[in-house]
Design an enzyme around this catalytic site. Structure first.
Site, PDB file in Angstrom:
ATOM      1  N   GLY A  70      -1.368  -9.975   0.801  1.00  0.00           N
ATOM      2  CA  GLY A  70      -0.086  -9.423   1.245  1.00  0.00           C
ATOM      3  C   GLY A  70       1.039  -9.646   0.251  1.00  0.00           C
ATOM      4  O   GLY A  70       1.836  -8.740  -0.005  1.00  0.00           O
ATOM      5  N   ASN A 151       6.876 -12.115  10.848  1.00  0.00           N
ATOM      6  CA  ASN A 151       5.793 -13.097  10.833  1.00  0.00           C
ATOM      7  C   ASN A 151       6.106 -14.339  11.651  1.00  0.00           C
ATOM      8  O   ASN A 151       5.209 -15.060  12.043  1.00  0.00           O
ATOM      9  CB  ASN A 151       5.449 -13.482   9.388  1.00  0.00           C
ATOM     10  CG  ASN A 151       6.665 -13.893   8.603  1.00  0.00           C
ATOM     11  OD1 ASN A 151       7.684 -13.204   8.620  1.00  0.00           O
ATOM     12  ND2 ASN A 151       6.576 -14.996   7.924  1.00  0.00           N
ATOM     13  N   GLN A 179       1.577  -8.567   9.350  1.00  0.00           N
ATOM     14  CA  GLN A 179       1.384  -9.106  10.694  1.00  0.00           C
ATOM     15  C   GLN A 179       0.974  -8.030  11.687  1.00  0.00           C
ATOM     16  O   GLN A 179       0.389  -8.321  12.728  1.00  0.00           O
ATOM     17  CB  GLN A 179       2.669  -9.775  11.193  1.00  0.00           C
ATOM     18  CG  GLN A 179       3.047 -11.038  10.440  1.00  0.00           C
ATOM     19  CD  GLN A 179       2.098 -12.188  10.717  1.00  0.00           C
ATOM     20  OE1 GLN A 179       1.471 -12.269  11.772  1.00  0.00           O
ATOM     21  NE2 GLN A 179       1.977 -13.095   9.765  1.00  0.00           N
ATOM     22  N   HIS A 201      -6.842 -11.462   5.741  1.00  0.00           N
ATOM     23  CA  HIS A 201      -7.110 -12.670   6.539  1.00  0.00           C
ATOM     24  C   HIS A 201      -6.259 -12.753   7.803  1.00  0.00           C
ATOM     25  O   HIS A 201      -6.440 -13.657   8.604  1.00  0.00           O
ATOM     26  CB  HIS A 201      -6.964 -13.926   5.691  1.00  0.00           C
ATOM     27  CG  HIS A 201      -5.567 -14.316   5.362  1.00  0.00           C
ATOM     28  ND1 HIS A 201      -4.911 -15.332   6.010  1.00  0.00           N
ATOM     29  CD2 HIS A 201      -4.693 -13.822   4.457  1.00  0.00           C
ATOM     30  CE1 HIS A 201      -3.695 -15.456   5.498  1.00  0.00           C
ATOM     31  NE2 HIS A 201      -3.543 -14.551   4.560  1.00  0.00           N
ATOM     32  N   THR A 237     -11.886  -7.761 -12.389  1.00  0.00           N
ATOM     33  CA  THR A 237     -13.100  -7.405 -11.663  1.00  0.00           C
ATOM     34  C   THR A 237     -12.841  -7.456 -10.164  1.00  0.00           C
ATOM     35  O   THR A 237     -12.285  -8.425  -9.653  1.00  0.00           O
ATOM     36  CB  THR A 237     -14.239  -8.367 -12.042  1.00  0.00           C
ATOM     37  OG1 THR A 237     -14.450  -8.261 -13.451  1.00  0.00           O
ATOM     38  CG2 THR A 237     -15.523  -8.015 -11.303  1.00  0.00           C
ATOM     39  N   CYS A 324       4.283 -20.626   4.758  1.00  0.00           N
ATOM     40  CA  CYS A 324       4.219 -20.288   3.342  1.00  0.00           C
ATOM     41  C   CYS A 324       4.994 -21.196   2.418  1.00  0.00           C
ATOM     42  O   CYS A 324       4.867 -21.093   1.213  1.00  0.00           O
ATOM     43  CB  CYS A 324       4.660 -18.848   3.131  1.00  0.00           C
ATOM     44  SG  CYS A 324       3.451 -17.730   3.835  1.00  0.00           S
TER      45      CYS A 324
END
Lengths: 397, 353
Positions: A70, A151, A179, A201, A237, A324
């Site tokens: 995110g 959030n 969210q 996630h 990658t 966070c």
């Protein structure tokens, strides 16, 4: 009892997502850029994941770029719109005061580069209006970015209407839907977002994987230089297994969205009603325009940090504000933005329910939180001052 | 017994936590987050409590296998330490923010947190000793005289002493480092902290201006007779005894002898003018909980790490203690602590007036 009520921070991976990923960690481990068949199989899986995520958003696969999550998607979305704006001499961005830091800090960076930023005030119920967005848009506005759902307090913003305002005024619209995804319908054809951020996630997919949706005609600005992966929009990658896991998790979430939302909303309201009985407490954010699993309360006279630690002792994983900031719990910028005073913003608790929640868990939460708040107040000199009238209460009884 | 170990990320508090474990305590580690660094690119300096240090503390806790948490005390730190720091400098006195942090944060907010979390005691890596005699707690100097920190702990009450452990009080610094090396702690060779944690560049006057949001107001340098010698750059830039950075060229070296916030002046004088045989300290705290009723002989420190000076202490009724030193003392500095000793024993302390 162990009760995980911190699903806004992250979620447990779904069985479906894990099963979907396994073949790409074990058998099909090729590099999607390799010519041999092991590589090409990985490439096919990656593109299949892109197709399926696009379908969940009613978008085209060419509009989907895989990212690391995110925060990267938010960064890339905003810097893309800013770069496009700057080419036309448009250096003004509209956002809100309670965005995620991935948005706010990117806007700070733009300000240092000479952009002007207008942050919309958030009403005490945790909402901004399309009228506010319309009034803030100027001749030189290149982007409006408003989160789909907050959030911390879970309030659901009118992004359809704000998107329509932006479309009408010819301004790009980004929404941080980290969210919201998997909980609220997102439809690129019906809704007017030009850029959108997702994180796997948050809906039972793997960590470290996200998506940036960029509407056809808006080419994402490259943040990571290197190879030509993701059609030159992001080098490195590809994390094939994570992309596959994300697609599986999102499909599952979207498929079950309506019944899950209805069930969670009922549990959420039961939890809100139970916690409201605690004296001098207040629900943060609008009661109905909020995510199905989000409950956020302020309790006067206690420190959120102590509350979390004691709840953890009782087997309850919760949070105060967002997860966070590095190991820390600051007075939340979100709660300050909706007008909660500092001393109350410290005593906040966010409980975010998972799909497996049930009434027994809710009742345990209500009991545990009520008891812990009472215990902490009993030990708090601040609370004694409030009770003795040496200090005025901020919240109503 | 459950003990909350305050871990700064430095070698001392890490070893303290280890020693507690070896004593069979149930240990919970924590670091206090005290402030937000305004700019992540700011120089780090040798300070005690940044987020990187919290990572060191976490690494040690992981190695010890103890639970660990970072507690956010930024608000309390701002109110109890930073505000006081600014207020003092702006009123012409020189604060000791480390003492305030110990008093209001470590043995205030953190001790309360320990209680809330069901911990019987709080442990820190301070070099000092607590002993119990005849039902009273005694605060004593550390065994290692070069590391003794009893000066910054003089305010501890009987109740606080009863709930505190200083596992390092009986060790030498070299022993502590050796223990850390032996256990492979990441911070075994980390230098001791020196600067104030919230002023990593050492620019105290700049920090006062930044925190108060006001520039220092220039005023007059005076000689002891009140004659104007020049202009000063704001009283927060000066502390009693200072010689450097005055920006004056005079025949003989000049020292700051006094600061007056009321008329915004700084008085300068020759070295002799700095010396004084008497001092007074207010807000006096006695470790025993009781003030002596009669004057008594003792040894006193009026700044950190100063060798103790023999003196006569005269307790007053108003919580003020007057000190008469045997030898004149250089730069008695208002705002610093005066701490009284009887041998190894801390009798009490107060703030120089």
């Amino acid at each position: 009892m162990y009760l995980y009520a911190d699903n806004a921070a992250t979620t447990k991976m779904s069985r479906t997502a894990i099963e979907a990923m396994l073949p790409f960690l074990d058998g099909v481990y090729g590099n999607p850029s390799s010519l041999h068949s092991c590589g090409q199989k990985a490439k096919e899986a990656l593109e299949d994941a892109r197709d399926r995520i696009a379908r969940c958003l009613n978008a085209s696969p060419r509009e989907i770029t895989f990212t690391s999550g995110g925060s990267e998607s938010d960064n890339q979305a905003i810097l893309t719109a800013a770069a496009l704006g700057a080419k036309k001499g448009k250096r003004h961005v509209v956002s809100t005061a309670f965005e995620h830091h991935a948005v706010l800090h990117t806007l700070k960076k733009l300000e240092r580069q000479g952009f002007a930023v207008t942050l919309l005030d958030v009403a005490p119920n945790g909402l901004v209006t399309p009228e506010q967005a319309a009034a803030a848009i100027r001749e030189d506005t290149c982007l409006v970015t408003v989160m789909a759902a907050n959030n911390e307090i879970g309030t659901v913003q009118p992004i359809v209407e704000i998107g329509a305002v932006c479309r009408e005024k010819g301004v790009l619209f980004h929404t941080d839907a980290v969210q919201a995804a998997g909980h609220l319908p997102l439809d690129a054809a019906a809704q007017h977002f030009d850029l959108l951020s997702l994180s796997a996630h948050k809906f039972h997919g793997p960590k470290g994987c996200g998506v940036l949706f960029a509407r056809r005609g808006v080419t994402p600005e490259r943040l990571i230089e290197g190879g030509a992966q993701e059609r030159g929009r992001r080098a490195g990658t590809e994390n094939v297994a994570a992309a596959v896991g994300m697609a599986a998790a999102l499909e599952e979430a979207v498929r079950d969205m309506a019944p899950t939302a209805a069930r969670l909303t009922a549990l959420r309201d039961r939890l809100i009603d139970g916690l409201r009985r605690i004296p001098y407490s207040a629900l943060n954010g609008d009661r109905s325009a909020r995510l199905p699993g989000n409950v956020n309360f302020c309790f006067e006279g206690i420190e959120g940090e102590s509350l979390l630690l004691l709840l953890d002792d009782k087997g309850i994983a919760a949070s105060s504000g967002s997860a966070c900031t590095s190991g820390s719990l600051d007075p939340s910028h979100v709660l300050l933005a909706i007008g909660r005073p500092h001393e109350v913003a410290h005593g906040s608790l966010r409980l975010s329910l998972g799909e497996d929640a049930d009434e027994a868990q809710i009742d345990y939460l209500i009991r545990a939180v009520s008891e812990t708040v009472a215990y902490l107040r009993g030990m708090s000199p601040l609370w004694h001052d409030l009770e003795n009238g040496r200090r005025p209460h901020v919240l109503a009884r | 017994m459950k003990v909350l170990a305050a871990m700064s990320g430095g070698v001392d508090s890490s070893v303290a936590a280890l020693l507690l474990l070896e004593r069979g305590r149930h240990v919970v580690g924590c670091t206090m987050k005290l402030f937000d660094r305004a700019d992540p690119d700011e120089p780090r300096g040798r300070t005690c409590c940044s987020l990187d240090d919290a990572e060191d503390a976490r690494a040690v806790a992981r190695r010890l296998g103890i639970p660990y948490a970072v507690f956010n005390f930024t608000e309390a730190f701002s109110g109890e330490v930073l505000d006081r720091f600014v207020r003092c400098y702006r009123s012409g006195v020189t604060p000791n923010p480390c003492i305030d942090c110990n008093r209001y944060l470590k043995f205030g907010a953190l001790l309360r947190r320990a209680e809330v979390l069901g911990c019987d005691r709080l442990a820190t890596g301070h070099y000092a000793r607590i002993e119990r005699k005849n039902g009273r707690y005694l605060l004593k100097k550390a065994l290692d005289p070069s590391k003794d920190q009893s000066y910054v702990l003089y305010f501890l009450s009987q109740d606080q002493l009863a709930r505190t452990e200083f596992p390092l009080g009986g060790l030498l610094k070299a022993e502590v480092r050796a223990i850390a090396e032996r256990h492979g702690f990441v911070n075994a060779r980390k230098p001791d902290s020196q600067d104030l944690c919230f002023v990593p560049d050492g620019d105290v006057a700049g920090a006062v201006e930044r925190l108060s949001g006001r520039a220092g107001e220039p005023g007059a340098f005076l000689d002891p007779d009140g004659r104007i010698l020049g202009r000063h750059q704001g009283i927060a830039r000066y502390t009693v005894g200072q010689r450097r950075g005055l920006g004056l060229s005079a025949g003989a070296p000049l020292y700051v002898c006094g600061i007056s916030a009321a008329d915004n002046t700084v008085t300068l004088g020759p070295r002799e003018a700095l010396f004084s045989s008497e001092a007074a300290a207010g807000d006096f705290h006695w470790i025993s909980g009781e003030a002596p009723k009669t004057p008594f002989r003792c040894r006193a420190r009026i700044r950190y790490r100063q060798p103790e000076q023999p003196a006569l202490a005269v307790p007053g009724a108003d919580g003020v203690v007057r000190l008469w030193f045997d030898e004149p003392q250089r730069a008695v500095t208002p705002g610093q602590a005066a701490v009284l000793y009887d041998g190894d024993l801390v009798l009490g302390g107060g703030t120089l007036l």
